[in-house]
Design an enzyme around this catalytic site. Structure first.
Site, PDB file in Angstrom:
ATOM      1  N   GLY A 122      39.944 -83.830 -53.322  1.00 59.20           N
ATOM      2  CA  GLY A 122      39.989 -84.819 -52.250  1.00 59.20           C
ATOM      3  C   GLY A 122      40.924 -84.414 -51.125  1.00 59.20           C
ATOM      4  N   ASP A 123      42.005 -83.714 -51.476  1.00 62.56           N
ATOM      5  CA  ASP A 123      42.937 -83.234 -50.461  1.00 62.56           C
ATOM      6  C   ASP A 123      42.296 -82.132 -49.624  1.00 62.56           C
ATOM      7  OD1 ASP A 123      44.805 -84.946 -51.720  1.00 62.56           O
ATOM      8  OD2 ASP A 123      45.331 -83.359 -53.137  1.00 62.56           O
TER       9      ASP A 123
END
Length: 311
Positions: free
Chosen positions: A250-251
């Site tokens: 997600g980062d």
């Protein structure tokens, strides 16, 4: 220039095993030690792909020294804020089918003066900064309104602010009017206090966050890609990837989205490509240009929003 704010950084140890059995003895097939925390992961992904990133972190103890050494090895410009408590250590166990088991420490408590010094460090290192990424959990002693207050203090700088957090900290940040928020499916469902079973429900929930103050919402959906909702419309993008570890994916998604301008379906496609690449790498390794497969991304501007995502 991107500036990342990580209030609760970590030193992350990822251990790969054939199968995790409670109470058993395991032989690791691979071990990776990397600097962690959502904001730090975003900075790592950006730098690996040729962008300039400045990371502001509170770092105390021997673990803090280790964190700074690791960050320096990644060629990230680091602003270290002194703290008495040690940087937390996190352990992640990954199995061959990409099942992830995480053991995360809470982190050291930040005192009032330490927190104020942290905010001051952010505000005094804004030279050349276009985007501020405030991301991750908050350590003990830090109020849920921390990100919201930071957004307000950053307003005079003109920088755009992206927030990736959860729970009450996310809701407080939304009401402060950030440029972008990036919840995952679970965090978005928690924010609107109901389960989200279809893409249409995700879009509606993202719209609610926009009505509360966020300009745009980038919702990550794990293996089903991501949804972007902003003032121009709604899009869903997905990509094929052979999963090895979902840690930090997600980062990477957020970093890719911001690197491509942070607006519209083209940036969404880049973000999903980076996220898919991260899934195929070990531990919380961030992808570089050689890992990204942009041709695998499909963007749906007008898909059947009733498609289920909970199966």
């Amino acid at each position: 220039m991107f500036l990342t704010v990580t209030a609760n950084p970590s030193v992350d140890r990822t251990v790969e095993v054939d199968r995790l059995t409670r109470g058993g003895l395991h032989r690791a097939s691979g071990v990776h030690v990397q600097p962690g925390g959502k904001g730090i992961n975003v900075a790592r992904a950006l730098v690996r792909n040729g962008c300039k990133a400045r990371a502001v972190v509170p770092a105390g103890g021997a673990e803090g020294d280790q964190l700074i050494r690791l960050l320096t090895e990644y060629s990230i410009e680091v602003v270290r804020v002194a703290a008495l408590g040690p940087v937390r250590s996190n352990i992640t166990v990954v199995e061959p089918d990409a099942t992830v088991t995480k053991l995360n420490e809470a982190g050291a408590r930040l005192s009032g003066p330490e927190l104020e010094a942290f905010c001051d460090a952010v505000l005094t290192h804004m030279s050349g900064v276009d985007w501020v990424v405030a991301a991750g959990s908050l350590p003990p002693g830090v109020p849920a309104e921390f990100y919201a207050d930071l957004i307000k203090r950053l307003a005079p700088t003109g920088a755009k602010v992206a927030v990736d957090t959860s729970g009450t900290a996310l809701l407080a940040a939304v009401e402060a009017g950030p440029t972008l928020v990036k919840p995952n499916l679970e965090e978005l469902a928690e924010a609107v206090d109901r389960p989200l079973r279809t893409l249409r429900e995700v879009v509606d929930a993202a719209g609610e966050l926009r009505s509360l103050g966020a300009e745009a919402v980038l919702a990550s959906l794990g293996g089903q890609g991501a949804v972007l909702v902003d003032g121009e419309g709604s899009w869903h993008a997905e990509a094929r990837a052979e999963a090895r570890s979902s840690v930090g994916a997600g980062d990477a998604l957020l970093a890719g989205f911001l690197s491509a301008g942070g607006i519209g379906p083209s940036a969404l496609a880049t973000g999903v490509a980076w996220g898919a690449a991260a899934v195929s790498l070990p531990g919380s390794t961030m992808p570089g240009p050689e890992d990204v497969r942009a041709h695998r991304v499909v963007v749906h501007p007008d898909i059947e929003w009733d498609r289920r995502i909970d199966e």
